[in-house]
Design a protein around this motif. Structure first.
Motif, PDB file in Angstrom:
ATOM      1  N   ILE A  24     -11.924  -2.508  -7.963  1.00  0.00           N
ATOM      2  CA  ILE A  24     -11.095  -1.747  -8.915  1.00  0.00           C
ATOM      3  C   ILE A  24      -9.657  -1.752  -8.401  1.00  0.00           C
ATOM      4  N   ALA A  25      -8.725  -2.022  -9.281  1.00  0.00           N
ATOM      5  CA  ALA A  25      -7.304  -1.943  -8.921  1.00  0.00           C
ATOM      6  C   ALA A  25      -6.697  -0.736  -9.636  1.00  0.00           C
ATOM      7  N   LEU A  26      -6.217   0.235  -8.838  1.00  0.00           N
ATOM      8  CA  LEU A  26      -5.563   1.423  -9.415  1.00  0.00           C
ATOM      9  C   LEU A  26      -4.059   1.181  -9.390  1.00  0.00           C
ATOM     10  N   LYS A  27      -3.440   1.273 -10.553  1.00  0.00           N
ATOM     11  CA  LYS A  27      -2.013   0.987 -10.661  1.00  0.00           C
ATOM     12  C   LYS A  27      -1.304   2.275 -11.059  1.00  0.00           C
ATOM     13  N   ASN A  37       7.149   9.627   5.039  1.00  0.00           N
ATOM     14  CA  ASN A  37       8.162  10.544   4.526  1.00  0.00           C
ATOM     15  C   ASN A  37       8.821  10.054   3.245  1.00  0.00           C
ATOM     16  N   ALA A  38       8.245   9.015   2.653  1.00  0.00           N
ATOM     17  CA  ALA A  38       8.768   8.523   1.379  1.00  0.00           C
ATOM     18  C   ALA A  38       7.600   8.037   0.526  1.00  0.00           C
ATOM     19  N   LEU A  39       7.825   8.015  -0.784  1.00  0.00           N
ATOM     20  CA  LEU A  39       6.794   7.523  -1.694  1.00  0.00           C
ATOM     21  C   LEU A  39       6.924   6.008  -1.846  1.00  0.00           C
ATOM     22  N   VAL A  40       5.824   5.353  -2.147  1.00  0.00           N
ATOM     23  CA  VAL A  40       5.833   3.911  -2.449  1.00  0.00           C
ATOM     24  C   VAL A  40       5.978   3.777  -3.966  1.00  0.00           C
ATOM     25  N   GLN A  41       6.890   2.904  -4.410  1.00  0.00           N
ATOM     26  CA  GLN A  41       7.080   2.701  -5.859  1.00  0.00           C
ATOM     27  C   GLN A  41       6.198   1.556  -6.346  1.00  0.00           C
ATOM     28  N   ASN A  42       5.884   1.541  -7.640  1.00  0.00           N
ATOM     29  CA  ASN A  42       5.036   0.485  -8.245  1.00  0.00           C
ATOM     30  C   ASN A  42       3.794   0.230  -7.403  1.00  0.00           C
ATOM     31  N   ALA A  43       3.007   1.270  -7.258  1.00  0.00           N
ATOM     32  CA  ALA A  43       1.905   1.233  -6.299  1.00  0.00           C
ATOM     33  C   ALA A  43       0.615   0.680  -6.887  1.00  0.00           C
ATOM     34  N   VAL A  53      -9.316  -1.716   0.126  1.00  0.00           N
ATOM     35  CA  VAL A  53      -9.175  -3.021   0.792  1.00  0.00           C
ATOM     36  C   VAL A  53      -7.720  -3.504   0.805  1.00  0.00           C
ATOM     37  N   ASP A  54      -6.886  -2.900  -0.029  1.00  0.00           N
ATOM     38  CA  ASP A  54      -5.461  -3.229   0.027  1.00  0.00           C
ATOM     39  C   ASP A  54      -4.692  -2.104  -0.659  1.00  0.00           C
ATOM     40  N   VAL A  55      -3.460  -1.911  -0.231  1.00  0.00           N
ATOM     41  CA  VAL A  55      -2.642  -0.848  -0.825  1.00  0.00           C
ATOM     42  C   VAL A  55      -1.180  -1.180  -0.586  1.00  0.00           C
ATOM     43  N   GLY A  56      -0.338  -0.841  -1.544  1.00  0.00           N
ATOM     44  CA  GLY A  56       1.090  -1.062  -1.337  1.00  0.00           C
ATOM     45  C   GLY A  56       1.828  -1.228  -2.639  1.00  0.00           C
ATOM     46  N   SER A  57       3.056  -1.767  -2.520  1.00  0.00           N
ATOM     47  CA  SER A  57       3.891  -1.978  -3.685  1.00  0.00           C
ATOM     48  C   SER A  57       3.616  -3.388  -4.189  1.00  0.00           C
ATOM     49  N   ASN A  58       3.057  -3.479  -5.391  1.00  0.00           N
ATOM     50  CA  ASN A  58       2.739  -4.770  -6.010  1.00  0.00           C
ATOM     51  C   ASN A  58       1.936  -5.750  -5.149  1.00  0.00           C
TER      52      ASN A  58
END
Ligand SMILES: [Zn+2]
Length: 420
Positions: A24-27, A37-43, A53-58
């Motif tokens: 499942i990919a949660l966008k 201390n900061a949010l990730v954009q376009n996560a 299994v993976d996480v991050g910006s795009n």
């Protein structure tokens, strides 16, 4: 031939288990990982089976993945509440509650607890540390039964770390007969009810609770608010008793959480090595400094800027279950940075609970407990009260409006009310 058959069967079984692990990919517009201390954009968070299994910006989204595009929300690790009582309901009128305590049979209380568990996880709290479950004149371990039923998938609820009965002194805050007529319940409570006096009996109480399924040991070392006889800040254990409590619990690799309002006994408990102080209402600056040095966690009902390690804890049951997230606003209103408040219910809470290897942050390899809140909670912390998506260990528990509500008591939580 038989061996070959077994090998082939094992291979096919392994293959079908893999095939069952849906990707499942949660966008989402943004993400808070539980520690930064900061949010990730376009996560994007990619989940396979029960793990991230993976996480991050795009990141690259596998073509086989089922895409869940949650839009203008912030993904967060599943929230943790380090102080709940899911088997109880102390909200509403005090006298009615007291009557209910002796009126309802324990099976009925257990059924009600399944509703409380459901509203809690649907509110985004995928893990709770449940600090005490007792029913006057009963030996039932309802919290253990609730935890086990959730773990087995029989009912929907948060992952629970349970304390069973909570250990306290005769006539103290945890004495279930405190304030009732002598002998009303036929006998004086003992270590099997969590009531223990003297180091040896306290060790026996800890062993009895571990034997019956406790994940964490809770004790009342000071008086409390919701008990009639004891004064709130009085010490109820001696230093020797607290030392025995901590030593015996730690030998069993159980953490120790102590209900504590008064300053003197807080100092003694911190010195003895307790893992967290619950409430800590009357602690002096020098006691807080000692706590900071020792690394002891504080689970306050109202946060004060003091530099000690804070874990989010609400004492849910004192107010209706499922409204845990209202505590975030209380923390921020008292001066806490929104990201620090979010950390107290994710990364920091996982450390206190001893589960940070598996949970508390959105990182590769962690269990997939993920919630979504509308908009940006660093701009408006009350977004946490409107969780729109809940995933626990890779399973979607809720997407969209909340279905189950705690219908019994819909009163707003009295957040100014003292904790128990
Ligand atoms: Zn409590």
């Amino acid at each position: 031939m038989k061996v070959t058959c077994c090998v082939v069967t094992a291979f096919l079984l392994a293959l079908s288990a893999r095939a069952a692990d849906e990707v499942i990919a949660l966008k989402a517009a943004r993400l808070f990982d539980g520690k930064s201390n900061a949010l990730v954009q376009n996560a994007v968070v990619i989940v396979e089976g029960d793990k991230i299994v993976d996480v991050g910006s795009n990141p690259q989204i596998p073509t086989s993945a089922r895409l869940i595009d949650l839009g203008e929300v912030t993904l967060c690790p599943g929230f943790m509440d380090a102080h709940t009582h899911l088997t109880d309901d102390y909200s509403g009128n005090y006298n009615e509650r007291r009557l209910r305590e002796i009126d309802l049979n324990v099976s009925e209380q257990a059924i009600r607890a399944t509703v409380f568990a459901r509203v809690t996880v649907e509110a985004g709290f995928t893990t709770v540390r449940d600090l005490g479950s007792r029913f006057v004149a009963s030996h039932e371990f309802v919290d253990v039964a609730l935890r086990n039923s959730i773990n087995k998938g029989l009912i929907v609820g948060p992952r629970m770390l349970v304390a069973t009965k909570g250990i306290g002194a005769t006539g103290g805050h945890f004495d279930p007969t405190n304030g009732f007529r002598d002998s009303l319940f036929g006998r004086e409570p003992d270590y099997t009810d969590g009531i223990a006096n003297g180091p040896d009996e306290i060790r026996k109480a800890v062993r009895f609770e571990v034997k019956n399924g406790a994940d964490v040991i809770k004790a009342a070392v000071s008086g409390g608010v919701l008990s009639l006889i004891d004064e709130v800040d009085t010490p109820q254990f001696t230093p020797a008793e607290i030392a025995a409590l901590v030593d015996e619990s730690h030998r069993s690799r159980k953490k120790v959480a102590v209900h504590c309002h008064g300053d003197q006994v807080a100092r003694e408990a911190i010195e003895a090595g307790v893992d967290s102080i619950e409430h800590g209402s009357f602690m002096k600056p020098e006691t807080l400094a000692m706590m900071k040095k020792k690394g002891t966690f504080l689970t306050p009902r109202s946060w004060r800027p003091n530099g000690v390690r804070i874990s989010f804890g609400t004492d849910a049951a004192v107010f209706p279950h499922g409204q845990n997230a209202k505590e975030f606003k209380v923390m921020v209103d008292l001066g806490m940075n929104p990201l620090e408040a979010l950390k107290s219910a994710t990364g920091n809470a996982a450390q206190l609970l001893g589960i940070s290897q598996k949970l508390g942050t959105l990182e590769k390899g962690k269990l997939a407990d993920v919630v979504a809140v509308p908009g940006d909670p660093t701009v408006d912390i009350t977004a946490t009260e409107h969780v729109s998506f809940v995933m626990k260990e890779g399973k979607v528990i809720r997407q969209g409006p909340r279905e189950a509500q705690n219908t019994e008591n819909t009163a707003s939580p009295d957040l100014a009310a003292p904790a128990d």
